[in-house]
Design a protein around this motif. Structure first.
Motif, mmCIF file in Angstrom:
data_model
loop_
_atom_site.group_PDB
_atom_site.id
_atom_site.type_symbol
_atom_site.label_atom_id
_atom_site.label_comp_id
_atom_site.label_asym_id
_atom_site.label_seq_id
_atom_site.Cartn_x
_atom_site.Cartn_y
_atom_site.Cartn_z
ATOM 1 N N TYR A 1 0.846 -1.187 0.000
ATOM 2 C CA TYR A 1 0.000 0.000 0.000
ATOM 3 C C TYR A 1 0.880 1.234 0.000
ATOM 4 O O TYR A 1 1.865 1.298 0.730
ATOM 5 C CB TYR A 1 -0.921 0.002 1.227
ATOM 6 N N GLN A 2 0.548 2.212 -0.816
ATOM 7 C CA GLN A 2 1.289 3.472 -0.871
ATOM 8 C C GLN A 2 0.428 4.562 -0.242
ATOM 9 O O GLN A 2 -0.648 4.873 -0.727
ATOM 10 C CB GLN A 2 1.602 3.836 -2.323
ATOM 11 N N TYR A 3 0.894 5.125 0.878
ATOM 12 C CA TYR A 3 0.171 6.234 1.503
ATOM 13 C C TYR A 3 0.206 7.463 0.596
ATOM 14 O O TYR A 3 1.179 7.681 -0.123
ATOM 15 C CB TYR A 3 0.801 6.604 2.849
ATOM 16 N N PRO A 4 -0.831 8.297 0.644
ATOM 17 C CA PRO A 4 -0.823 9.531 -0.141
ATOM 18 C C PRO A 4 0.348 10.454 0.221
ATOM 19 O O PRO A 4 0.756 11.281 -0.578
ATOM 20 C CB PRO A 4 -2.161 10.185 0.210
ATOM 21 N N SER A 5 0.898 10.313 1.421
ATOM 22 C CA SER A 5 2.038 11.131 1.833
ATOM 23 C C SER A 5 3.348 10.593 1.272
ATOM 24 O O SER A 5 4.405 11.107 1.595
ATOM 25 C CB SER A 5 2.121 11.185 3.358
ATOM 26 N N SER A 6 3.295 9.556 0.477
ATOM 27 C CA SER A 6 4.391 8.911 -0.240
ATOM 28 C C SER A 6 5.127 7.851 0.564
ATOM 29 O O SER A 6 6.087 7.293 0.091
ATOM 30 C CB SER A 6 5.403 9.933 -0.788
ATOM 31 N N PHE A 7 4.698 7.585 1.776
ATOM 32 C CA PHE A 7 5.359 6.541 2.556
ATOM 33 C C PHE A 7 4.755 5.181 2.222
ATOM 34 O O PHE A 7 3.550 4.991 2.321
ATOM 35 C CB PHE A 7 5.210 6.804 4.056
#
Length: 56
Positions: free
Chosen positions: A43-49
């Protein structure tokens, strides 16, 4: 108010906004991730993490 005066006031107000506007930099990134098609749970968080806890 007559139309000519009103239009001049709109023009003046727009010029004030143009002259005095603050500079607010805005930056949006495009998130790219290369993964193997056999990888599950990524999963890719919207914050890029990237979230890597539940990878299988």
């Amino acid at each position: 108010m007559d139309e000519e005066t009103r239009l001049q006031m709109y023009h003046d107000a727009q010029q004030i906004i143009i002259d005095e506007q603050p500079l607010i930099p805005v930056f949006h990134t495009t998130l790219l991730t290369g993964i193997n098609s056999d990888l599950d749970g990524y999963y890719q968080y919207p914050s890029s993490f990237p979230y890597l806890k539940d990878l299988e």
